[in-house]
Design a protein around this motif. Sequence first.
Motif, PDB file in Angstrom:
ATOM      1  N   UNK A   1       0.837  -1.202   0.000  1.00  0.00           N
ATOM      2  CA  UNK A   1       0.000   0.000   0.000  1.00  0.00           C
ATOM      3  C   UNK A   1       0.873   1.253   0.000  1.00  0.00           C
ATOM      4  N   UNK A   2       1.914   1.238   0.819  1.00  0.00           N
ATOM      5  CA  UNK A   2       2.780   2.404   0.922  1.00  0.00           C
ATOM      6  C   UNK A   2       3.561   2.617  -0.366  1.00  0.00           C
ATOM      7  N   UNK A   3       4.007   1.540  -0.982  1.00  0.00           N
ATOM      8  CA  UNK A   3       4.779   1.675  -2.216  1.00  0.00           C
ATOM      9  C   UNK A   3       3.880   2.168  -3.335  1.00  0.00           C
ATOM     10  N   UNK A   4       2.626   1.697  -3.342  1.00  0.00           N
ATOM     11  CA  UNK A   4       1.679   2.135  -4.384  1.00  0.00           C
ATOM     12  C   UNK A   4       1.368   3.618  -4.263  1.00  0.00           C
ATOM     13  N   UNK A   5       1.327   4.144  -3.025  1.00  0.00           N
ATOM     14  CA  UNK A   5       0.927   5.551  -2.881  1.00  0.00           C
ATOM     15  C   UNK A   5       2.108   6.526  -2.949  1.00  0.00           C
ATOM     16  N   UNK A   6       3.285   6.113  -2.474  1.00  0.00           N
ATOM     17  CA  UNK A   6       4.433   7.046  -2.454  1.00  0.00           C
ATOM     18  C   UNK A   6       5.575   6.644  -3.354  1.00  0.00           C
TER      19      UNK A   6
END
Length: 164
Positions: free
Chosen positions: A158-163
Amino acid sequence: MGAVREELTLRIDSPEAMRRLGERLGERLEPGDFVGLIGELGAGKTVFARGVAEGAGVAPSQVASPSFAIVYTYRGRLPLHHADFFRLGDEEELYATGFFDLLGGEAATLVEWLDRIPEAAPGEHLLVHIAGAGEEVREVRLEPKGERHGRLARELVASFASNG
Ligand SMILES: Nc1ncnc2c1ncn2[C@@H]1O[C@H](COP(=O)(O)OP(=O)(O)OP(=O)(O)O)[C@@H](O)[C@H]1O
Ligand SMILES: [Mg+2]
């Protein structure tokens, strides 16, 4: 099943993206976490591991010098053990290095070439499979075992997808 696996697979198209993926993981590591990296020669395991160390607050100079030890321990936001099993023969040889005395406690552990001695992984862990080498786009597949590492894997995606 299929959907879950799909969700935990990422396409990584540059060394910088691989480093950032590692960094996002490093930011989330907690004491007792265990991460095993699996991928052929030149897949990007060390690029990923350097990112993890960075994300865990380890000074890059601690990670910079390659040597022939099996395990290094870095000081960051938490202690981070970084091992490479490439040159190890078997589990007995790994015992002799004192690796198993290091596990648990306050530290997190990251192992390159875990597939050389898969028995080294505790029951709960996160496997990071990296497919591809050379200039190929890498496919990174996360395979968590246990609730904590499952959450870690989902948060990482999730974090890699958003940032990035
Ligand atoms: N998408 C990518 N992701 C990661 N590395 C990439 C990518 N594209 C090209 N590379 C290059 O591939 C190489 C990966 O090297 P690295 O040392 O991380 O591999 P490794 O898996 O640790 O190999 P070894 O098992 O031999 O130690 C680097 O030179 C990196 O620049
Ligand atoms: Mg390596």
